[in-house]
Design a protein around this motif. Structure first.
Motif, short mmCIF file in Angstrom:
data_model
loop_
_atom_site.label_atom_id
_atom_site.label_comp_id
_atom_site.label_asym_id
_atom_site.label_seq_id
_atom_site.Cartn_x
_atom_site.Cartn_y
_atom_site.Cartn_z
N GLU A 1 0.83 -1.20 0.00
CA GLU A 1 0.00 0.00 0.00
C GLU A 1 0.87 1.25 0.00
O GLU A 1 1.99 1.25 0.50
N TYR B 1 -5.00 2.00 7.02
CA TYR B 1 -5.74 1.38 5.94
C TYR B 1 -4.93 0.21 5.37
O TYR B 1 -3.74 0.37 5.04
N CYS C 1 -4.77 -3.13 2.61
CA CYS C 1 -5.24 -3.78 1.40
C CYS C 1 -5.27 -5.28 1.64
O CYS C 1 -4.38 -5.84 2.30
N TRP D 1 -10.23 -2.94 0.69
CA TRP D 1 -9.60 -2.04 1.67
C TRP D 1 -10.31 -2.19 3.00
O TRP D 1 -11.55 -2.14 3.07
N ARG E 1 -9.85 -0.85 7.30
CA ARG E 1 -9.19 0.15 8.11
C ARG E 1 -9.34 -0.19 9.59
O ARG E 1 -10.29 -0.88 9.98
N LEU F 1 -8.01 3.47 -4.00
CA LEU F 1 -9.12 3.93 -3.18
C LEU F 1 -9.09 5.45 -3.17
O LEU F 1 -8.20 6.04 -2.55
N CYS G 1 -2.81 0.15 -3.96
CA CYS G 1 -2.44 -1.20 -3.52
C CYS G 1 -1.88 -1.93 -4.73
O CYS G 1 -2.61 -2.28 -5.65
#
Length: 132
Positions: free
Chosen positions: A6, A96, A98, A36, A38, A83, A22
């Motif tokens: 990422e 975040y 991936c 994705w 988080r 994203l 990613c």
């Protein structure tokens, strides 16, 4: 060996935008589900968005619907998912991650971190910080 990397995180003020990347390597053929997730400090990891690379079907969490957009590089050889995050809020602050797996995205499991569907591959994460 599948590797997810990422990038694109950073600090932004509320209302701003960021674009996360990613990059996936090691996949040689076929469609796969890229997502994705988080995780904010003290909170559980949550799904944000997912895309099935074979047909561009996308899935979004209610909290980001209309503000975030997941997409993939049209050059399939690059195996990159994006994203795009707009109208960011302080509550979007999180690490975040991936995730990817060599299957179609399951309708009921693509964004459910604690559910039955387990992504095989995860990246190391990129930090997003939104200040008010």
């Amino acid at each position: 060996q599948v590797l997810l990397v990422e990038s694109g995180g950073g600090s932004v003020q509320a209302g701003g935008s960021l674009r996360l990347f990613c990059a996936a390597s090691g996949y040689t053929y076929g469609g796969y589900c890229m997502a994705w997730f988080r995780q904010a400090p003290g909170k559980e990891r949550e799904g944000v968005a997912a895309i099935y690379t074979h047909d561009d079907t996308t899935y979004y969490a209610d909290s980001v619907q209309g503000r975030f957009t997941i997409s993939q590089d049209k050059d399939n050889a690059k195996r990159t998912a994006y994203l795009e995050m707009n109208s960011l809020k302080p509550e979007d602050t999180a690490m975040y991650y991936c995730a990817a797996d060599h299957t179609p995205c399951p309708l009921t499991g693509a964004l459910n971190y604690g559910g039955w569907y387990k992504y095989k591959h995860w990246g190391q994460g990129t930090q997003v910080t939104v200040s008010s």
